[in-house]
Design a protein around this motif. Structure first.
Motif, mmCIF file in Angstrom:
data_model
loop_
_atom_site.group_PDB
_atom_site.id
_atom_site.type_symbol
_atom_site.label_atom_id
_atom_site.label_comp_id
_atom_site.label_asym_id
_atom_site.label_seq_id
_atom_site.Cartn_x
_atom_site.Cartn_y
_atom_site.Cartn_z
ATOM 1 N N GLY A 1 -36.478 -41.703 53.232
ATOM 2 C CA GLY A 1 -36.716 -42.253 51.874
ATOM 3 C C GLY A 1 -37.974 -43.053 52.458
ATOM 4 O O GLY A 1 -37.635 -43.945 53.229
ATOM 5 N N ASP A 2 -39.104 -42.297 51.967
ATOM 6 C CA ASP A 2 -40.369 -43.531 52.238
ATOM 7 C C ASP A 2 -41.120 -44.247 50.979
ATOM 8 O O ASP A 2 -41.614 -44.347 50.699
ATOM 9 C CB ASP A 2 -41.853 -42.506 52.767
ATOM 10 C CG ASP A 2 -41.456 -41.433 51.812
ATOM 11 O OD1 ASP A 2 -40.902 -40.985 50.452
ATOM 12 O OD2 ASP A 2 -42.814 -40.707 52.579
ATOM 13 N N GLY A 3 -40.281 -44.306 49.664
ATOM 14 C CA GLY A 3 -40.224 -44.612 48.491
ATOM 15 C C GLY A 3 -41.182 -43.303 47.598
ATOM 16 O O GLY A 3 -41.340 -43.491 46.105
ATOM 17 N N LEU A 4 -41.674 -42.356 48.562
ATOM 18 C CA LEU A 4 -42.626 -41.086 47.816
ATOM 19 C C LEU A 4 -41.588 -40.282 47.684
ATOM 20 O O LEU A 4 -42.006 -38.972 46.793
ATOM 21 C CB LEU A 4 -43.858 -41.334 48.180
ATOM 22 C CG LEU A 4 -44.910 -42.863 47.966
ATOM 23 C CD1 LEU A 4 -46.544 -41.960 48.823
ATOM 24 C CD2 LEU A 4 -45.537 -43.014 46.818
ATOM 25 N N GLY A 5 -40.577 -40.264 48.605
ATOM 26 C CA GLY A 5 -39.994 -38.989 48.468
ATOM 27 C C GLY A 5 -39.018 -39.036 49.773
ATOM 28 O O GLY A 5 -38.948 -40.092 50.020
ATOM 29 N N TRP A 6 -38.862 -37.524 50.305
ATOM 30 C CA TRP A 6 -37.448 -37.588 51.282
ATOM 31 C C TRP A 6 -39.220 -36.964 52.955
ATOM 32 O O TRP A 6 -39.201 -36.203 52.720
ATOM 33 C CB TRP A 6 -36.622 -37.069 51.169
ATOM 34 C CG TRP A 6 -35.713 -37.414 50.112
ATOM 35 C CD1 TRP A 6 -35.746 -37.044 48.948
ATOM 36 C CD2 TRP A 6 -35.179 -38.297 50.372
ATOM 37 N NE1 TRP A 6 -35.434 -38.108 47.468
ATOM 38 C CE2 TRP A 6 -34.428 -39.152 49.611
ATOM 39 C CE3 TRP A 6 -34.710 -39.282 51.324
ATOM 40 C CZ2 TRP A 6 -33.074 -39.974 48.696
ATOM 41 C CZ3 TRP A 6 -33.235 -40.398 51.448
ATOM 42 C CH2 TRP A 6 -33.200 -40.447 50.087
ATOM 43 N N GLU A 7 -38.259 -38.060 54.036
ATOM 44 C CA GLU A 7 -39.302 -37.101 55.071
ATOM 45 C C GLU A 7 -37.956 -36.555 55.725
ATOM 46 O O GLU A 7 -36.877 -36.927 55.931
ATOM 47 C CB GLU A 7 -40.010 -38.101 56.267
ATOM 48 C CG GLU A 7 -41.207 -38.995 55.375
ATOM 49 C CD GLU A 7 -41.824 -39.972 56.206
ATOM 50 O OE1 GLU A 7 -41.346 -40.372 57.473
ATOM 51 O OE2 GLU A 7 -43.110 -40.387 55.938
ATOM 52 N N ILE A 8 -38.410 -35.273 56.655
ATOM 53 C CA ILE A 8 -37.153 -34.298 56.901
ATOM 54 C C ILE A 8 -37.768 -34.771 58.098
ATOM 55 O O ILE A 8 -38.879 -33.660 59.146
ATOM 56 C CB ILE A 8 -37.043 -33.139 56.246
ATOM 57 C CG1 ILE A 8 -36.284 -33.580 54.992
ATOM 58 C CG2 ILE A 8 -35.647 -32.321 57.107
ATOM 59 C CD1 ILE A 8 -36.447 -31.990 54.111
ATOM 60 N N TYR A 9 -36.711 -34.687 59.458
ATOM 61 C CA TYR A 9 -37.072 -35.009 61.028
ATOM 62 C C TYR A 9 -35.697 -34.374 61.820
ATOM 63 O O TYR A 9 -34.559 -34.277 60.731
ATOM 64 C CB TYR A 9 -37.102 -36.725 61.694
ATOM 65 C CG TYR A 9 -37.797 -37.342 60.835
ATOM 66 C CD1 TYR A 9 -38.902 -37.158 61.763
ATOM 67 C CD2 TYR A 9 -38.000 -37.917 59.757
ATOM 68 C CE1 TYR A 9 -40.036 -38.375 61.827
ATOM 69 C CE2 TYR A 9 -38.979 -38.961 59.522
ATOM 70 C CZ TYR A 9 -40.158 -38.879 60.035
ATOM 71 O OH TYR A 9 -41.157 -40.190 60.825
ATOM 72 N N VAL A 10 -36.012 -32.894 62.443
ATOM 73 C CA VAL A 10 -35.403 -31.882 63.142
ATOM 74 C C VAL A 10 -35.843 -32.319 64.654
ATOM 75 O O VAL A 10 -36.514 -31.785 65.259
ATOM 76 C CB VAL A 10 -36.129 -30.120 62.377
ATOM 77 C CG1 VAL A 10 -35.138 -29.380 63.165
ATOM 78 C CG2 VAL A 10 -35.894 -30.485 61.652
ATOM 79 N N GLY A 11 -34.341 -31.638 65.339
ATOM 80 C CA GLY A 11 -34.370 -31.815 66.383
ATOM 81 C C GLY A 11 -33.993 -32.679 67.047
ATOM 82 O O GLY A 11 -34.291 -32.632 68.838
ATOM 83 N N GLY A 12 -33.818 -34.405 66.631
ATOM 84 C CA GLY A 12 -33.020 -35.294 67.943
ATOM 85 C C GLY A 12 -32.071 -34.957 68.341
ATOM 86 O O GLY A 12 -31.054 -34.139 68.600
ATOM 87 N N SER A 13 -31.423 -35.906 69.514
ATOM 88 C CA SER A 13 -30.225 -35.800 70.296
ATOM 89 C C SER A 13 -29.810 -36.800 71.012
ATOM 90 O O SER A 13 -31.467 -37.825 71.244
ATOM 91 C CB SER A 13 -30.664 -34.147 71.037
ATOM 92 O OG SER A 13 -29.814 -34.173 72.627
ATOM 93 N N LEU A 14 -28.679 -36.921 71.574
ATOM 94 C CA LEU A 14 -28.639 -37.855 72.351
ATOM 95 C C LEU A 14 -27.843 -38.184 73.860
ATOM 96 O O LEU A 14 -27.966 -38.343 73.994
ATOM 97 C CB LEU A 14 -27.327 -38.799 71.441
ATOM 98 C CG LEU A 14 -27.681 -40.133 70.651
ATOM 99 C CD1 LEU A 14 -26.187 -40.158 69.083
ATOM 100 C CD2 LEU A 14 -29.144 -40.631 70.636
ATOM 101 N N SER A 15 -27.806 -36.193 73.640
ATOM 102 C CA SER A 15 -27.129 -36.134 75.345
ATOM 103 C C SER A 15 -27.633 -34.771 74.906
ATOM 104 O O SER A 15 -28.510 -34.224 73.634
ATOM 105 C CB SER A 15 -25.759 -35.326 74.767
ATOM 106 O OG SER A 15 -24.915 -34.956 75.607
ATOM 107 N N PRO A 16 -28.201 -34.594 76.396
ATOM 108 C CA PRO A 16 -27.765 -35.223 77.707
ATOM 109 C C PRO A 16 -29.142 -36.081 77.916
ATOM 110 O O PRO A 16 -28.655 -37.179 78.922
ATOM 111 C CB PRO A 16 -28.127 -33.699 78.657
ATOM 112 C CG PRO A 16 -29.250 -32.953 78.000
ATOM 113 C CD PRO A 16 -28.261 -32.415 76.571
ATOM 114 N N THR A 17 -30.318 -35.839 76.785
ATOM 115 C CA THR A 17 -31.345 -36.829 77.242
ATOM 116 C C THR A 17 -31.656 -37.358 75.798
ATOM 117 O O THR A 17 -31.312 -36.446 74.527
ATOM 118 C CB THR A 17 -32.495 -36.666 77.733
ATOM 119 O OG1 THR A 17 -32.853 -35.259 76.904
ATOM 120 C CG2 THR A 17 -32.765 -36.173 78.990
ATOM 121 N N LEU A 18 -31.635 -38.525 76.072
ATOM 122 C CA LEU A 18 -32.331 -39.510 74.487
ATOM 123 C C LEU A 18 -33.284 -38.709 73.820
ATOM 124 O O LEU A 18 -34.606 -38.674 74.742
ATOM 125 C CB LEU A 18 -31.874 -40.744 74.739
ATOM 126 C CG LEU A 18 -32.528 -41.518 73.127
ATOM 127 C CD1 LEU A 18 -31.473 -41.446 71.799
ATOM 128 C CD2 LEU A 18 -33.184 -43.187 73.230
#
Length: 781
Positions: A687-704
């Protein structure tokens, strides 16, 4: 009963549409007949200039041999012309008095060369440049005559001129404007092109309007309106084309400059369609190959009753197939009040680049002398990608060499835009099939087989793949040791053979063992459930613990992770967990990264009792998991309400037990104070105060890796809609056990946005997701 599908036109547009229909797995849906006026099989008309220049031969520009027609049981009437159509009785009459009935009809009649209405235009020695016969006539004429005039300074005229030069003729190009290719170039690029072609030996007469072609028995002179004349014994007319619409007009179809069609290539009469150069869509007639192929793809899906977004028009791009000339133009490069221009000019090395931008979106470009970035530029313009200052600099500045250009490209980037062939597809073909030449790659992948504009880039890629510098390798990997088929091949065969159970797959695809293995059984079960979500009992995977998902550990014990909505837990639930630990001597308990309590070390004889007595839903191996940062080590003052927690619980309830290719972790937060940690999840909602930012494709493995911004939604409902559509598209297109981050990298964020930002497509994805969720609920009752 098969429907009778007739295509009038055996050219590139009509036959490509037929190829797309066959790809839709509908070879048994239609009896296909093709009527072609030329006495040939399907060939690449665009590469006739390459034949004239001596770079290729007539047999090499054949696209589909007679064996291809026979393979797909396509009836071909070549050298025959449709002369009359009875749209009510649905019958076609040809010039050989053949009567052909149809259920559906596709006009792909193309266009004819425009011939200037001049005195003497019918004299021997005046030819057009459109067909194999025209090309043969020019080649024959070059053996006897030495002075050639090409009327028309466009792409085809210049390519023809270069071919005549190669044949030993003295060549002059006549053009009625002050500079060449005025529709594709600005004055600067045209001047540089003219200079380079003059150095090769071609002469130019610009600003000349032809008045008459004179001669006694054949052409001898060309006279202009200003009174000047020039000697010629061969004149090639290359001043444009005219759509072939006479038959359509006589048949009662609505026509203007071309046959008028809607977004699904339908004409004004039901069951009659049109594609190619004969078509007018939204007032535009296209004469380039890429738009024609895009039209054919849309019509193929539409005529096969497959979901498809209508044709929205095409971004026009042009390459010049002249040896020694690197030239590419795309989009709208005219400057106006709403645009800004970036240019670079290197007169020493004859390099000129121009980018035209509206805001931070490129709308047009000209690349001269160095075109290695043409695919990247085209992709940015077509997809209206926002570019930053670094992107602009990289596009304008010179690249070191062709190898560095292709090396820096992602595997998902397009090499051949006409046929949609990616760098990865070419690398896979070269490495797995041992291809060594551009010719072999062209035959295998169709890259550079249409307009030929990507040939230089393709050559660089093939050289790079075979060089010591290449450290990218794509392995051919079968699904498992039970089969030689790849994962994609297995899925395709399941669909084509309508296989609906594990046993049918094992038998139908010649599995080496009828029991499968730990790798293929869950993978096939997943694909069967995705292909046939409405059918019961498909997977045939027996779960001894019912609906509860447990995991067997290496020491023979089991682990169990109860689902706790939003990461919240009540005192009663904690008491129940504590009692279970004492009762069954479970010593190992911990908190997972998704804010869940995990029990480990459950003995085999106790696991059934734990699962039945605990009566808490469990987290499946491959399903959606939610985490919420409301419970964090440092209390954030931004959390003045519980909206992120409530949204997290709502999403978790929505996706409970939803099967996904790989475990999917979604994080939800009401502010950005934990953004760095949050964005390492598959999907991050902030949430950013005005709405919702949606991020895609993050990962902890095999690399950050942090996720990339996908969309911004003003309200929870809109955010939920986008997330639902995204997850369903991931489910339908990802490979089994392919993490979302890897999927995003392979498919491309721009493509994903294109799909999800189209309201109709997004809504269809959400509807299919909801239908599967309802089916699961119904089965559970």
């Amino acid at each position: 009963m098969k429907q009778r599908l007739v295509v009038i036109g055996n050219g590139m547009a009509g036959v490509r549409c037929v190829e797309e229909i066959l790809k839709q797995n509908n070879k048994h849906q239609f009896d296909i007949t093709i009527i072609g006026s030329e006495p040939h099989v399907n060939y690449n008309r665009i590469l006739l200039s390459s034949v004239l220049q001596g770079e290729t031969t007539f047999p090499e520009i054949t696209i589909n041999s007679i064996e291809w027609y026979q393979k797909y049981q396509i009836t071909l009437y070549s050298g025959e012309t449709a002369t009359k159509i009875d749209t009510k009785l649905k019958r076609i009459t040809t010039d050989k008095n053949r009567i052909i009935s149809f259920d559906k009809l596709i006009f792909a009649t193309g266009s004819s060369p425009f011939v200037l209405p001049l005195p003497g235009v019918d004299k021997p020695g005046v030819v057009t440049f459109r067909t194999i016969e025209d090309c043969e006539a020019i080649l024959e004429g070059a053996k006897r005559f030495k002075k050639a005039i090409v009327i028309g300074g466009g792409v085809l005229g210049l390519e023809a001129a270069r071919g005549l030069l190669n044949l030993g003729l003295d060549v002059k190009v006549v053009h009625n404007t002050d500079y060449l290719m005025q529709r594709q170039l600005d004055a600067k690029a045209s001047s540089m092109l003219q200079k380079q072609l003059e150095q090769q030996g071609i002469g130019f007469l610009l600003g000349k309007v032809t008045k008459e072609i004179s001669g006694t028995d054949r052409v001898e002179e060309v006279e202009f309106t200003d009174g000047t004349k020039v000697e010629a014994d061969l004149v090639v007319m290359s001043v444009g084309v005219v759509p072939n619409i006479s038959l359509a007009k006589e048949s009662g179809l609505t026509t203007n400059r071309g046959i008028v069609v809607n977004d699904f290539m339908e004409t004004s009469i039901p069951d009659i369609y049109a594609v190619g150069e004969c078509v007018e869509h939204n007032g535009v007639v296209y004469g380039l190959v890429k738009p024609l192929y895009e039209q054919g793809k849309v019509l193929a899906k539409f005529i096969c009753n497959k979901p498809v977004e209508g044709y929205k028009g095409s971004v026009l791009s042009t390459s010049l197939k002249v040896p020694g000339v690197d030239l590419f133009s795309v989009g709208d490069f005219e400057e106006n009040e709403s645009t800004k221009t970036l240019t670079i000019l290197n007169e020493v090395e004859d390099i000129y680049k121009k980018l035209v931008l509206q805001g931070d979106i490129i709308v047009g470009a000209i690349l001269y002398g160095e075109t290695g970035q043409q695919s990247k530029v085209l992709d940015m313009i077509v997809k209206r990608k926002h570019v930053n200052d670094e992107d602009k600099r990289s596009l304008l500045h010179s690249t070191d060499n062709g190898a560095s250009t292709v090396k820096s490209m992602k595997r998902s980037e397009i090499i051949c835009n006409c046929n949609g062939v990616t760098k990865g597809a070419i690398m896979e073909a070269v490495q797995q099939q041992g291809l060594t030449t551009v010719k072999e790659v062209k035959k295998c992948t169709k890259a550079s087989s249409s307009c030929g504009g990507c040939k230089l880039l393709l050559t660089d890629l093939v050289d790079y793949i075979h060089s010591d510098e290449c450290d990218e390798f794509i392995e051919y990997k079968s699904l498992c040791s039970c089969t030689a088929l790849t994962e994609d091949e297995v899925v395709l065969q399941i669909q084509q053979q309508n296989l609906s159970s594990l046993q049918e797959v094992f038998v139908g695809l010649d599995w080496r063992t009828m029991e499968g293995c730990s790798s293929c059984v869950p993978a096939i079960s997943y694909y069967l459930s995705m292909i046939y979500p409405e059918r019961e009992g498909i997977s045939q995977v027996v779960n001894p613990f019912g609906d509860v998902k447990v995991k067997r550990l290496s020491d023979g014990t089991y682990s169990f992770t109860p689902q706790l909505l939003g990461g919240k837990v009540t005192s009663d639930e904690l008491k129940k967990l504590a009692n279970m630990m004492d009762k069954y001597k479970i010593a190992d308990i911990g908190i997972t990264p998704e804010q869940r309590i995990q029990l480990k070390g459950i003995k085999e004889e106790s696991i059934h009792a734990v699962c039945s007595e605990l009566r808490l839903s469990s987290v499946a191996t491959n399903t959606v998991r939610l985490m919420n940062t409301y419970f964090s080590e440092q209390e954030c003052q931004c959390h003045t309400d519980d909206r992120s927690l409530e949204f997290s619980i709502e999403l978790e309830k929505e996706f409970e037990f939803l099967l996904t290719p790989h475990k999917l972790v979604i994080s939800v937060s009401g502010c950005k104070h934990k953004e760095v940690d949050m964005r390492t999840k598959d999907i991050c909602v902030i949430g950013d105060g005005l709405g919702w930012e949606i991020y895609v494709g993050g990962s902890l493995s095999p690399t950050l890796k942090q996720g990339e911004l996908f969309a911004v939604a003003a309200r929870e409902l809109m955010a939920k809609q986008m997330i639902c559509g995204l997850i369903q598209y991931y489910r339908e297109t990802a490979n089994y056990l392919e993490q979302m981050g890897d999927w995003v990298e392979r498919v491309g964020m721009i493509h994903i946005r294109e799909v999800l930002f189209e309201d109709t497509l997004c809504e269809q994805l959400v509807q299919r997701l909801e239908a599967e969720l309802h089916t699961f609920v119904a089965k559970s009752l």
